[in-house]
Design an enzyme around this catalytic site. Structure first.
Site, PDB file in Angstrom:
ATOM      1  N   ALA A   1      39.582   2.301  18.654  1.00 18.50           N
ATOM      2  CA  ALA A   1      38.854   2.682  19.628  1.00 18.50           C
ATOM      3  C   ALA A   1      37.859   3.395  19.219  1.00 18.50           C
ATOM      4  O   ALA A   1      37.665   4.137  18.212  1.00 18.50           O
ATOM      5  CB  ALA A   1      39.630   3.535  20.901  1.00 18.50           C
ATOM      6  N   ASP A   2      36.598   3.919  20.081  1.00 18.50           N
ATOM      7  CA  ASP A   2      35.483   4.814  19.722  1.00 18.50           C
ATOM      8  C   ASP A   2      36.185   6.299  19.476  1.00 18.50           C
ATOM      9  O   ASP A   2      35.750   6.978  18.670  1.00 18.50           O
ATOM     10  CB  ASP A   2      34.558   4.767  20.836  1.00 18.50           C
ATOM     11  CG  ASP A   2      33.122   5.753  20.059  1.00 18.50           C
ATOM     12  OD1 ASP A   2      32.655   5.161  19.110  1.00 18.50           O
ATOM     13  OD2 ASP A   2      32.806   6.594  20.975  1.00 18.50           O
ATOM     14  N   ILE A   3      37.016   6.703  20.201  1.00 21.80           N
ATOM     15  CA  ILE A   3      37.480   7.932  19.942  1.00 21.80           C
ATOM     16  C   ILE A   3      38.413   8.182  18.869  1.00 21.80           C
ATOM     17  O   ILE A   3      38.298   9.265  18.286  1.00 21.80           O
ATOM     18  CB  ILE A   3      38.504   8.347  21.376  1.00 21.80           C
ATOM     19  CG1 ILE A   3      38.698   9.840  21.265  1.00 21.80           C
ATOM     20  CG2 ILE A   3      39.661   7.642  21.276  1.00 21.80           C
ATOM     21  CD1 ILE A   3      39.464  10.323  22.445  1.00 21.80           C
ATOM     22  N   ALA A   4      38.930   6.937  18.325  1.00 23.53           N
ATOM     23  CA  ALA A   4      39.712   7.057  17.151  1.00 23.53           C
ATOM     24  C   ALA A   4      38.521   7.001  15.976  1.00 23.53           C
ATOM     25  O   ALA A   4      38.653   7.838  14.872  1.00 23.53           O
ATOM     26  CB  ALA A   4      40.238   5.752  16.772  1.00 23.53           C
TER      27      ALA A   4
ATOM     28  N   SER B   1      43.701  -3.826  14.418  1.00 27.15           N
ATOM     29  CA  SER B   1      42.942  -4.303  15.262  1.00 27.15           C
ATOM     30  C   SER B   1      43.178  -5.738  15.495  1.00 27.15           C
ATOM     31  O   SER B   1      43.721  -6.600  14.687  1.00 27.15           O
ATOM     32  CB  SER B   1      41.630  -4.077  15.220  1.00 27.15           C
ATOM     33  OG  SER B   1      40.871  -4.862  16.199  1.00 27.15           O
TER      34      SER B   1
ATOM     35  N   HIS C   1      49.420   1.547  26.581  1.00 27.01           N
ATOM     36  CA  HIS C   1      50.058   2.428  25.878  1.00 27.01           C
ATOM     37  C   HIS C   1      51.856   2.287  26.025  1.00 27.01           C
ATOM     38  O   HIS C   1      52.317   2.302  24.999  1.00 27.01           O
ATOM     39  CB  HIS C   1      49.737   3.720  26.445  1.00 27.01           C
ATOM     40  CG  HIS C   1      48.686   4.137  25.958  1.00 27.01           C
ATOM     41  ND1 HIS C   1      48.023   5.617  26.389  1.00 27.01           N
ATOM     42  CD2 HIS C   1      47.479   3.772  25.362  1.00 27.01           C
ATOM     43  CE1 HIS C   1      46.975   5.798  25.432  1.00 27.01           C
ATOM     44  NE2 HIS C   1      46.477   4.648  25.294  1.00 27.01           N
TER      45      HIS C   1
ATOM     46  N   LEU D   1      44.786   3.213  22.110  1.00 31.55           N
ATOM     47  CA  LEU D   1      44.577   1.991  22.997  1.00 31.55           C
ATOM     48  C   LEU D   1      44.150   2.466  24.304  1.00 31.55           C
ATOM     49  O   LEU D   1      44.442   3.396  24.793  1.00 31.55           O
ATOM     50  CB  LEU D   1      46.032   1.093  22.891  1.00 31.55           C
ATOM     51  CG  LEU D   1      46.186   0.677  21.579  1.00 31.55           C
ATOM     52  CD1 LEU D   1      47.625  -0.243  21.256  1.00 31.55           C
ATOM     53  CD2 LEU D   1      45.235  -0.567  21.023  1.00 31.55           C
TER      54      LEU D   1
ATOM     55  N   LYS E   1      45.672  10.235  25.756  1.00 30.03           N
ATOM     56  CA  LYS E   1      45.793  10.545  26.961  1.00 30.03           C
ATOM     57  C   LYS E   1      45.179   9.461  27.904  1.00 30.03           C
ATOM     58  O   LYS E   1      44.075   8.927  27.396  1.00 30.03           O
ATOM     59  CB  LYS E   1      45.576  12.070  27.510  1.00 30.03           C
ATOM     60  CG  LYS E   1      43.982  12.275  27.517  1.00 30.03           C
ATOM     61  CD  LYS E   1      43.637  12.551  26.062  1.00 30.03           C
ATOM     62  CE  LYS E   1      42.206  12.465  26.113  1.00 30.03           C
ATOM     63  NZ  LYS E   1      41.802  12.436  24.708  1.00 30.03           N
TER      64      LYS E   1
END
Length: 343
Positions: free
Chosen positions: A30-33, A54, A96, A91, A114
């Site tokens: 994910a982008d936040i990762a 992935s 989750h 994810l 979260k």
């Protein structure tokens, strides 16, 4: 360490602490990762990033090349490895429950974005599994680890605004791309689970463990079927109220204000302060205004350090389960009040 989002090994020694460096695998790209989670992992000297997985081989390889680790195609294949102590799970929310559960079942400690899951029922299943297995389970509310919030708590305790009467908290931003997973209900999309979790967590942080939802509203997108904005009214048992707003259908706002008997205390960039930012806390009284510039801080690095400390047995954490479950219960309550209102 905040008593916020950790479930850890039993104090009876049911699971030995991990010896540093903690070997990490990542479930998802994910982008936040990419932007925050993985950089914080690789920067911590007590962490070794082993592999990123992935469902797309190309995406896994791109992340692996960027962060200097192995690429794994398929989440289950990463969990089959024998060189991983803990996993980071960025994810989509609806995935989750399955993958955190699978990671715990293989004996891995888990740091998860979260919300931990999409319902209280799912969350309590995961927290129970982690506690039974003696594993650390942390919900990644990194913002709580920023030093500015500890300073605010001290200012409240010192009477900077008198007795707390009301909290307002807002997190919202302009519409995202139409293809974004936030518009996919089957993946746990919607503004409540994406942006609303932040002001709700702030309410629990400042109003305490007995805060409850009194009413809620969500604005639905007719095309996708997800909520794109909303609000909730909350209150603590001792009468401190709160108004929480969220959405990705509006101009950017990211703040909270504590309204006391003798003043106001406002925090800007409350939930996503970048590591280079020196945040400002503003205190307003009747005819007097003060601004306090806080030191820059990296809350992503701090939460990774807190997770590592729990996994390696340096710090005990025995109250996190209640906070994780409280957050899930508040989200469920917002949904129930919304359904009741719209029904």
């Amino acid at each position: 360490m905040h008593a916020d989002t950790v479930v850890s090994a039993a104090r009876d020694g049911s699971r030995p602490a991990v010896t540093p460096p903690v070997r990490f695998g990542v479930l998802g790209c994910a982008d936040i990762a990419r932007r925050n989670g993985i950089p914080a992992l690789v920067a911590d000297p007590a962490v070794r990033l082993v592999a990123v997985s992935s469902r797309s081989a190309d995406k896994a390889r791109a992340f692996a090349d960027r962060f200097g680790c192995a690429a794994v195609t398929g989440y289950e294949r990463l969990l089959e490895r024998d060189d991983i102590d803990a996993v980071y799970v960025p994810l989509p929310p609806a995935l989750h429950h399955e993958w955190i559960g699978r990671a715990l079942a293989t004996g891995r400690h888990v740091l998860a974005e979260k919300p931990l899951a999409v319902s209280l029922r799912e969350v309590t299943g995961l927290t129970r599994a982690a506690a039974d297995a003696g594993l650390v389970l942390m919900e990644n509310f990194a913002f709580l680890h920023h030093a500015q919030h500890a300073r605010v708590r001290r200012m409240l305790a010192d009477g900077a605004i008198g007795e707390l009467r009301h909290l307002t908290a807002e997190f919202g931003f302009p519409p995202v791309h139409a293809a974004d997973i936030r518009y996919r209900p089957e993946l746990g999309g919607g503004a409540l689970l994406d942006a609303g979790v932040y002001p709700i967590r702030a309410a629990a942080h400042y109003l305490g463990p007995d805060v409850r939802v009194l009413g809620a509203h969500r604005r639905m997108d007719p095309g996708s079927g997800v909520d794109v904005g909303g609000a909730a009214l909350v209150a603590s048992a001792d009468g401190v109220s709160g108004h929480l707003t969220f959405g990705f259908d509006r101009s950017y706002r990211n703040s909270y204000t504590l309204w006391g008997s003798s003043g106001l205390l406002t925090v800007q960039r409350a939930f996503s302060a970048p590591p280079s930012l020196r945040p400002v806390v503003r205190v307003e009284r009747q005819d007097h205004v003060e601004e306090f510039t806080m030191p820059a801080d990296n809350h992503f690095a701090r939460i990774v350090a807190a997770f590592v400390a729990a996994v390696t047995g340096q710090t005990p954490h025995d109250q996190g389960r209640a906070a994780i479950e409280q957050q899930a219960a508040l989200l469920d309550a917002v949904l129930r009040h919304t359904d009741r209102t719209e029904g």
